[in-house]
Design an enzyme around this catalytic site. Structure first.
Site, mmCIF file in Angstrom:
data_model
loop_
_atom_site.group_PDB
_atom_site.id
_atom_site.type_symbol
_atom_site.label_atom_id
_atom_site.label_comp_id
_atom_site.label_asym_id
_atom_site.label_seq_id
_atom_site.Cartn_x
_atom_site.Cartn_y
_atom_site.Cartn_z
ATOM 1 N N SER A 162 0.701 -1.203 0.196
ATOM 2 C CA SER A 162 -0.035 0.067 -0.020
ATOM 3 C C SER A 162 0.897 1.365 0.054
ATOM 4 C CB SER A 162 -0.939 -0.077 1.271
ATOM 5 O OG SER A 162 -1.703 0.996 1.055
ATOM 6 N N HIS A 163 0.656 1.880 1.124
ATOM 7 C CA HIS A 163 1.478 3.300 1.115
ATOM 8 C C HIS A 163 2.752 3.389 1.509
ATOM 9 C CE1 HIS A 163 -0.761 2.281 4.813
ATOM 10 N NE2 HIS A 163 0.116 3.027 5.497
ATOM 11 N N ASP A 334 -1.599 6.526 -3.394
ATOM 12 C CA ASP A 334 -0.671 5.942 -2.633
ATOM 13 C C ASP A 334 -0.164 4.844 -3.611
ATOM 14 O OD1 ASP A 334 -3.040 4.410 -2.800
ATOM 15 O OD2 ASP A 334 -2.570 3.420 -0.893
ATOM 16 N N ASP A 336 -0.637 1.763 -4.283
ATOM 17 C CA ASP A 336 -1.666 0.696 -5.024
ATOM 18 C C ASP A 336 -2.781 1.263 -5.449
ATOM 19 O OD1 ASP A 336 -2.450 0.873 -2.198
ATOM 20 O OD2 ASP A 336 -3.531 -0.828 -2.426
ATOM 21 N N ASP A 338 -5.416 2.981 -3.788
ATOM 22 C CA ASP A 338 -6.602 3.102 -3.383
ATOM 23 C C ASP A 338 -6.882 4.316 -2.292
ATOM 24 O OD1 ASP A 338 -4.655 2.156 -1.188
ATOM 25 O OD2 ASP A 338 -6.023 0.429 -0.699
ATOM 26 N N ARG A 339 -5.955 4.969 -1.885
ATOM 27 C CA ARG A 339 -5.829 6.008 -1.144
ATOM 28 C C ARG A 339 -5.756 7.445 -2.003
ATOM 29 N NH1 ARG A 339 -3.335 4.786 4.762
ATOM 30 N NH2 ARG A 339 -3.623 2.438 4.599
ATOM 31 N N LYS A 435 -11.635 0.763 -1.252
ATOM 32 C CA LYS A 435 -11.342 2.417 -1.374
ATOM 33 C C LYS A 435 -10.702 2.612 -2.784
ATOM 34 C CE LYS A 435 -7.343 1.941 1.913
ATOM 35 N NZ LYS A 435 -7.838 0.818 2.777
#
Length: 606
Positions: A162-163, A334, A336, A338-339, A435
């Site tokens: 992720s982030h 981010d 991937d 999603d954010r 998300k």
């Protein structure tokens, strides 16, 4: 229609393993593709490949966190480490795995492509019938969710941390999304962990060779059964979904300036993460934005040295550029995808809780909701309750759930939820079960087009109607785990003592009286599953809150997250850091955070 052109070659393909050489007869068929006129391949393996069972032993600590297993790359690249965890994911699916379809892809970070190829071989050895693999192993997390749902797959294996930062010295991660497209629920991940403590062997087809850099279909004979690997365009399915949700014609006229007389000035930063190709296709090719509107759109294994976390600290380049320039909207994603972070002109910051509330208020601006209706709203517990006020006005259910997108899925599947968000820059709807950063930016542009207002004016109007939930989050990253656990235990004992409720705390000329204090627990209203110990919270009589939890998204040590929010009906134009300082000081006093962590300042302030 894809036309067959010619047979390129038919012959022998050999691979060497130890002193044994196996020959496979292959046929490669070159095909014309309908998109970008790039070649794809169809490969048919005519000789049966055998499944190998490899003895192994459990590794400690393969327990998925809030969203999958995250560790340093050096941990995942240990012999058998990734193999063990993937085998346990597959085993956790039980009998449903045989003959199933799975989606595989990730954010392009270091080790992503190698892990994807390894997953192909392990899936082949475990009875999976078909894999849909993103080209070069690249798929955003929202795209994986969309593909699972569109293809009615059993689930998907997502390769992302992720982030978290990437590169050989940094982080990697693997998570499983279920057949609804959402992150695996607690019961499933608990089973993965249980299996990881007992694993004795894993299965794979070691000789299976696959080139995931080329779009196309490969069919293999594995122990007498067909096994299909389809390498897919990473972007196409997701872009089609966005075109169904939003009015791209109207947005194109707005972005280009055809409908307003002035092009929309954007700064969209992919932070060298997975969203680059999606951003270029949507914002440049479909909406007609200028090339200068997008930056950092090449996915890099180490994100080009950037920390792909879209907040005011790590997206500083975006914030500084928008603050100094003539921009209408800035956005970052981010690793991937999603954010998201949204900022207006002169870097006017939109908190995630405000972002969720504004989108909820203006769902009429998005055709998807005009067609499918508006159900309930939801937010994670640490997220400020701005959306609750919108839900109350619109007469919709509002749910408060633990941190983790998996807790929204049941409510969506039950038809009780259409829009949700987390304070960690996550916003999304029931179009998928993740998300979705790009969706959030398209939603904001739709609201801007619908209202004809700037982001700052949209927020100020919203606050005048609903009041303002001032919010901040302090992150203390990579703290020593043991003292952090001691801090949380000490604080929980203190705030759950009977005498704590009713106690008053004062700072900066303001006083707050405790109304409620607990370690948050959640009973899912759909299946009655219980999630406990989801974060310490103190709720004061005026509605202000202090929340503290240890994050489950780090790969090492502990990340302490401290959340502060306070509601003001009239004084809505203040500075958040000033308005919240008394509560911040009280939170540090109650938690004794500086004492336990040795930190006098947070790593990140949101």
């Amino acid at each position: 229609m894809i036309a067959l052109i010619r047979v390129v070659t038919a012959g022998l393909y050999a691979y060497q393993r130890g002193d044994a050489t196996q020959q496979l007869s292959l046929v490669f068929i070159k095909r014309a593709r309908s998109r970008n006129s790039t070649s794809s391949w169809k490969t048919i393996v005519r000789m049966s490949l055998s499944v190998e069972t490899v003895a192994t032993k459990p590794f400690e600590g393969q327990k998925p966190g809030t969203s999958g297993l995250r560790k340093k790359v050096k941990v995942f690249t240990q012999p058998n480490y990734t193999e063990n965890f993937v085998q346990c994911i597959l085993d956790a699916n039980g009998a449903a795995l045989s003959g199933s379809t799975l989606v595989v892809g990730g954010d392009g970070r270091y080790y992503c492509k190698e892990a994807a190829e390894l997953i192909v071989r392990i899936s082949a050895g475990n009875g999976v019938a078909k894999l849909l693999v993103g080209q070069n192993g690249i798929l955003s997390t929202p795209a994986v969710s969309s593909l699972i749902r569109h293809n009615k797959a059993l689930g998907g294996i997502v390769l992302t941390a992720s982030h978290n930062p990437g590169g050989p010295e940094n982080d990697f991660g693997i998570k499983f999304n279920c057949e609804n497209g959402g992150p695996a629920p607690d019961a499933f991940t608990n089973n993965i962990y249980k299996l990881s403590t007992e694993i004795k062997d894993y299965k794979l087809v070691r000789g299976l060779q696959i080139d995931i850099s080329k779009v196309g279909v490969s069919t293999y004979d594995v122990a007498g059964k067909p096994f299909v690997v389809e390498v897919i365009d990473s972007v196409a399915n997701y872009v089609r979904l966005m075109e169904e949700i939003f009015d791209f014609g109207k947005l194109r006229d707005f972005v280009s300036g055809k409908s307003t007389g002035k092009p929309l000035k954007m700064r969209i930063d992919s932070m060298n993460g997975v969203t680059g190709a999606y951003v270029r296709e949507i914002f440049l090719n479909r909406l007609g934005a200028a090339e200068s509107s997008v930056v950092h759109t090449t996915p890099l294994p180490d994100f080009g040295g950037l920390h792909p976390d879209p907040n005011l600290t790590y997206a500083k380049d975006l914030v500084d550029t928008v603050a100094k320039g003539d921009y209408d909207i800035g956005a970052a994603f981010d690793g991937d995808g999603d954010r998201n972070m949204i900022i207006g002109g002169k870097a006017f910051f939109v908190t995630p809780s405000d972002s969720l509330a504004v989108i909820a208020h203006y769902l009429e601006a998005i055709p998807y909701f005009q067609k499918n209706g508006v159900q309930g709203f939801a937010r994670s517990m640490p997220t400020a309750s701005a959306v609750d006020l919108v839900g109350k006005k619109l007469g919709k259910e509002v749910f408060e759930v633990p941190t983790g997108w998996k807790y929204f899925g049941n409510l969506m599947d039950a038809g009780r939820l259409c829009l949700c968000g987390e304070e960690s820059f996550g916003t999304g709807s029931n179009h998928i079960r993740e998300k979705d950063g790009i969706w959030a930016v398209l939603a904001w542009i739709s609201v801007m087009q619908h209202t004809g207002k700037s982001i700052e004016d949209i927020l100020k109007q919203h606050w005048s109607e609903y009041g303002r939930n001032y919010f901040t989050r302090y992150d203390y990253e990579e703290c020593d785990l043991e003292p952090c656990n001691e801090m949380m235990a000490t604080m929980e004992k203190s705030i759950t003592a009977p005498e704590f409720v009713g106690k008053s705390f004062s700072s900066g000329g303001k006083s707050y009286k405790v109304k409620q204090a607990d370690n948050f627990s959640y009973t899912d209203p759909v299946d009655n599953s219980l999630a406990t110990k989801q974060g310490l919270r103190i709720v004061f009589v005026d509605g202000s809150r202090i929340v503290m939890r240890l994050s489950g998204t780090g790969s090492s040590g502990a990340t302490v997250r401290l959340y502060i929010d306070s509601y003001e009906r009239e004084n809505v134009l203040g500075q958040a850091s000033v308005m919240l300082k008394p509560l911040i000081d009280i939170a540090l006093e109650i938690s004794q955070l500086p004492k336990f962590t040795g930190r006098n300042a947070p790593t990140v302030i949101t």
